[in-house]
Design a protein around this motif. Structure first.
Motif, PDB file in Angstrom:
ATOM      1  N   ILE A 241      -2.321   4.493 -15.125  1.00 23.52           N
ATOM      2  CA  ILE A 241      -2.366   3.049 -14.938  1.00 23.52           C
ATOM      3  C   ILE A 241      -1.391   2.691 -13.809  1.00 23.52           C
ATOM      4  O   ILE A 241      -0.264   3.189 -13.781  1.00 23.52           O
ATOM      5  CB  ILE A 241      -1.963   2.315 -16.231  1.00 23.52           C
ATOM      6  CG1 ILE A 241      -2.885   2.719 -17.380  1.00 23.52           C
ATOM      7  CG2 ILE A 241      -1.976   0.810 -16.036  1.00 23.52           C
ATOM      8  CD1 ILE A 241      -2.373   2.283 -18.754  1.00 23.52           C
ATOM      9  N   LEU A 242      -1.812   1.844 -12.895  1.00 21.86           N
ATOM     10  CA  LEU A 242      -0.938   1.454 -11.795  1.00 21.86           C
ATOM     11  C   LEU A 242       0.110   0.455 -12.283  1.00 21.86           C
ATOM     12  O   LEU A 242      -0.190  -0.422 -13.100  1.00 21.86           O
ATOM     13  CB  LEU A 242      -1.755   0.837 -10.659  1.00 21.86           C
ATOM     14  CG  LEU A 242      -2.782   1.763  -9.996  1.00 21.86           C
ATOM     15  CD1 LEU A 242      -3.533   1.022  -8.898  1.00 21.86           C
ATOM     16  CD2 LEU A 242      -2.113   3.014  -9.433  1.00 21.86           C
ATOM     17  N   LEU A 243       1.316   0.591 -11.769  1.00 28.54           N
ATOM     18  CA  LEU A 243       2.416  -0.321 -12.120  1.00 28.54           C
ATOM     19  C   LEU A 243       2.685  -1.248 -10.938  1.00 28.54           C
ATOM     20  O   LEU A 243       3.041  -0.792  -9.846  1.00 28.54           O
ATOM     21  CB  LEU A 243       3.675   0.458 -12.467  1.00 28.54           C
ATOM     22  CG  LEU A 243       4.914  -0.395 -12.770  1.00 28.54           C
ATOM     23  CD1 LEU A 243       4.689  -1.306 -13.980  1.00 28.54           C
ATOM     24  CD2 LEU A 243       6.148   0.481 -12.983  1.00 28.54           C
ATOM     25  N   ILE A 244       2.510  -2.538 -11.185  1.00 28.46           N
ATOM     26  CA  ILE A 244       2.801  -3.571 -10.185  1.00 28.46           C
ATOM     27  C   ILE A 244       4.087  -4.284 -10.593  1.00 28.46           C
ATOM     28  O   ILE A 244       4.173  -4.813 -11.709  1.00 28.46           O
ATOM     29  CB  ILE A 244       1.671  -4.614 -10.098  1.00 28.46           C
ATOM     30  CG1 ILE A 244       0.322  -3.947  -9.804  1.00 28.46           C
ATOM     31  CG2 ILE A 244       1.989  -5.675  -9.053  1.00 28.46           C
ATOM     32  CD1 ILE A 244      -0.867  -4.891  -9.981  1.00 28.46           C
ATOM     33  N   VAL A 245       5.084  -4.300  -9.727  1.00 30.62           N
ATOM     34  CA  VAL A 245       6.281  -5.107  -9.962  1.00 30.62           C
ATOM     35  C   VAL A 245       6.197  -6.354  -9.090  1.00 30.62           C
ATOM     36  O   VAL A 245       6.097  -6.258  -7.857  1.00 30.62           O
ATOM     37  CB  VAL A 245       7.576  -4.334  -9.665  1.00 30.62           C
ATOM     38  CG1 VAL A 245       8.775  -5.288  -9.653  1.00 30.62           C
ATOM     39  CG2 VAL A 245       7.798  -3.253 -10.715  1.00 30.62           C
ATOM     40  N   ASP A 246       6.198  -7.508  -9.729  1.00 33.75           N
ATOM     41  CA  ASP A 246       6.200  -8.791  -9.027  1.00 33.75           C
ATOM     42  C   ASP A 246       7.649  -9.135  -8.690  1.00 33.75           C
ATOM     43  O   ASP A 246       8.414  -9.561  -9.552  1.00 33.75           O
ATOM     44  CB  ASP A 246       5.562  -9.866  -9.909  1.00 33.75           C
ATOM     45  CG  ASP A 246       5.484 -11.218  -9.221  1.00 33.75           C
ATOM     46  OD1 ASP A 246       6.180 -11.415  -8.208  1.00 33.75           O
ATOM     47  OD2 ASP A 246       4.738 -12.083  -9.711  1.00 33.75           O
ATOM     48  N   ASP A 247       8.009  -8.935  -7.427  1.00 37.60           N
ATOM     49  CA  ASP A 247       9.368  -9.216  -6.966  1.00 37.60           C
ATOM     50  C   ASP A 247       9.407 -10.443  -6.064  1.00 37.60           C
ATOM     51  O   ASP A 247      10.266 -10.556  -5.189  1.00 37.60           O
ATOM     52  CB  ASP A 247       9.931  -7.999  -6.208  1.00 37.60           C
ATOM     53  CG  ASP A 247      11.207  -7.454  -6.853  1.00 37.60           C
ATOM     54  OD1 ASP A 247      11.636  -7.996  -7.882  1.00 37.60           O
ATOM     55  OD2 ASP A 247      11.773  -6.486  -6.324  1.00 37.60           O
ATOM     56  N   VAL A 248       8.479 -11.362  -6.287  1.00 39.07           N
ATOM     57  CA  VAL A 248       8.402 -12.553  -5.446  1.00 39.07           C
ATOM     58  C   VAL A 248       9.693 -13.366  -5.532  1.00 39.07           C
ATOM     59  O   VAL A 248      10.272 -13.753  -4.506  1.00 39.07           O
ATOM     60  CB  VAL A 248       7.185 -13.408  -5.833  1.00 39.07           C
ATOM     61  CG1 VAL A 248       7.257 -14.789  -5.185  1.00 39.07           C
ATOM     62  CG2 VAL A 248       5.899 -12.708  -5.412  1.00 39.07           C
ATOM     63  N   GLN A 249      10.181 -13.620  -6.737  1.00 35.49           N
ATOM     64  CA  GLN A 249      11.405 -14.410  -6.885  1.00 35.49           C
ATOM     65  C   GLN A 249      12.654 -13.554  -7.016  1.00 35.49           C
ATOM     66  O   GLN A 249      13.725 -13.943  -6.545  1.00 35.49           O
ATOM     67  CB  GLN A 249      11.311 -15.338  -8.111  1.00 35.49           C
ATOM     68  CG  GLN A 249      12.472 -16.332  -8.212  1.00 35.49           C
ATOM     69  CD  GLN A 249      12.239 -17.403  -9.261  1.00 35.49           C
ATOM     70  OE1 GLN A 249      12.484 -17.188 -10.438  1.00 35.49           O
ATOM     71  NE2 GLN A 249      11.774 -18.569  -8.828  1.00 35.49           N
TER      72      GLN A 249
END
Length: 425
Positions: A241-249
């Motif tokens: 499973i791909l891991l996406i880290v949302d580092d927008v903020q």
């Protein structure tokens, strides 16, 4: 700071008569701002406000940062390219070279860089689309209290019920899981997650990706433990499973290191960046991913304003000036500790108050949500901008510029302390 008269009603009427009812921050902060510098804004009547909001994290380097402003003005005065879609420009080349040299190489990261469009929700949409294209699967795992943006794909992996309701259509192909600490430590979050993934009778389709914030800002400054993030990364690796880290903020140094996931020692498959990546508050977003995931066809994901060259210039200036060494990271951690100490003292002094956070995102949590809102209202009257966060707006969330001075930080913390004492006494 001298407090002058409040804004003339006649000067704000145009906003109420012509601008949509969807406006929000202006309702809590009924001032008409005119200029800004560093950590301060000034309204049209000359009242100064210390900024513990920083454009919701889009102004990590402060307002009109002189280093970035000089680079931007020079570029514009020399007739630099402004708009280029995804054409090659000198500004883009210099940005990519600086990003590779100052950010990627020192961290041993071999990501490809996509310019998906200028906002955080654009980069999230690109990440979700890419994950589905790579894996051939549809479902995405998200987490309770997550916030990832306001377009339909990003909303589908967002937890806030009010924001989700605004979609007007069913939000599908996403399954929420409990974020770290959701059960207050009484249940191991991954036991159920792991079991349903491996149980053919669970009814859960194997997901394309998991998307997660290491610190949930809008969700109430909920901090994921490093060991929880490592366990999540291991689970994703083991099951393809791909891991996406949302580092927008939380990226661009908000938690100390440039990427918020560095403290956990993980390497996400995909990373989303926006807000402060443009340096000067100019719209820009990046989607980063492992090289082998770059399966896009030409033009398969695009956007008219993905080539914002003025933002390329200020982003490069920020990388070169602030990320060529670790001084900003160390300073951010030191200032964050100062806020944490103040908040811990307040939590000791007043019942129903607690604290959590990392680096220069810190939250003061109130059992009674109305107290948090009263603290922010009092702070505004005293010349300080701070917002609330969390599912019930129960958290006073501080996001000051990373460049704030020690004296400015103390000044603002004194206002917060005074407001808390007034509300909770």
């Amino acid at each position: 700071m001298t407090v002058l008269e409040q804004p003339d009603i006649s000067r704000t009427s145009i906003f109420e008569t012509l601008e949509s009812e969807v406006r929000s921050y202006s309702r809590s902060w009924p001032a008409v701002f005119e200029t800004a510098s560093g950590s301060w804004l000034r309204d049209e009547n000359g009242k100064d406000y210390l900024d513990f909001f920083a454009g919701a994290g889009a102004l990590n380097y402060g307002h009109n940062n002189p280093v970035l402003k000089t680079a931007l003005v020079d570029y514009i005065m020399n007739d630099g390219i402004t708009h280029s879609l995804d054409m090659h420009t000198v500004a883009k080349r210099e940005l990519l070279e600086s990003f590779e040299r100052t950010i990627l190489e020192p961290r041993g990261l071999d990501y490809k860089v996509q310019f998906p469009g200028p906002t955080g929700t654009n980069t999230v949409e690109a990440a979700l689309k890419l994950a589905r294209k790579v894996t051939g699967r549809e479902s995405i795992i998200n987490f309770t209290n997550a916030f990832h943006g306001m377009t339909l794909g990003a909303l589908s992996v967002t937890g806030n019920s009010m924001k989700r309701a605004g979609a007007g259509v069913p939000l599908v192909h996403a399954t929420p899981m409990p974020f770290d600490g959701y059960f207050d430590g009484s249940t191991e979050d991954f036991h159920w997650f792991s079991r349903v993934l491996d149980d053919s009778g669970s009814g859960l389709n194997r997901p394309a990706a998991v998307i997660v914030e290491t610190v949930q800002g809008e969700g109430g400054v909920n901090v994921a433990r490093p060991e929880w993030l490592r366990a999540l990364a291991d689970l994703c690796t083991e099951r393809g499973i791909l891991l996406i880290v949302d580092d927008v903020q939380m990226g661009c140094g908000r938690t100390g290191p440039f990427f918020s996931f560095e403290a956990a020692g993980i390497t996400p498959d995909i990373v989303t960046l926006s807000k402060s990546i443009g340096g000067y508050g100019l719209p820009l977003a990046l989607t980063l991913f492992r090289r082998e995931l770059d399966v896009w066809g030409p033009g398969e994901h695009n956007g008219t304003f993905r080539g914002n060259n003025p933002a390329f210039v200020t982003a490069r200036a920020a990388f070169d000036h602030y990320w060529s060494d670790d001084r900003l990271e160390r300073d951010t951690l030191r200032k964050g500790e100062r806020i944490r100490q103040t908040f811990m003292n307040l939590a000791t002094m007043f019942d129903g108050v607690s604290t959590r956070g990392r680096g220069l995102v810190q939250g003061l949590v109130f059992d009674d949500p109305s107290d948090a809102q009263k603290v922010c209202a009092f702070a505004f009257e005293e010349g300080l901008l701070a917002e609330t966060a969390g599912p019930s707006d129960e958290v006073v969330k501080l996001l000051p510029p990373l460049t704030i001075t020690d004296d400015e930080l103390e000044y603002g913390l004194n206002i917060i302390a005074e407001a808390t004492a007034k509300v909770c006494a």
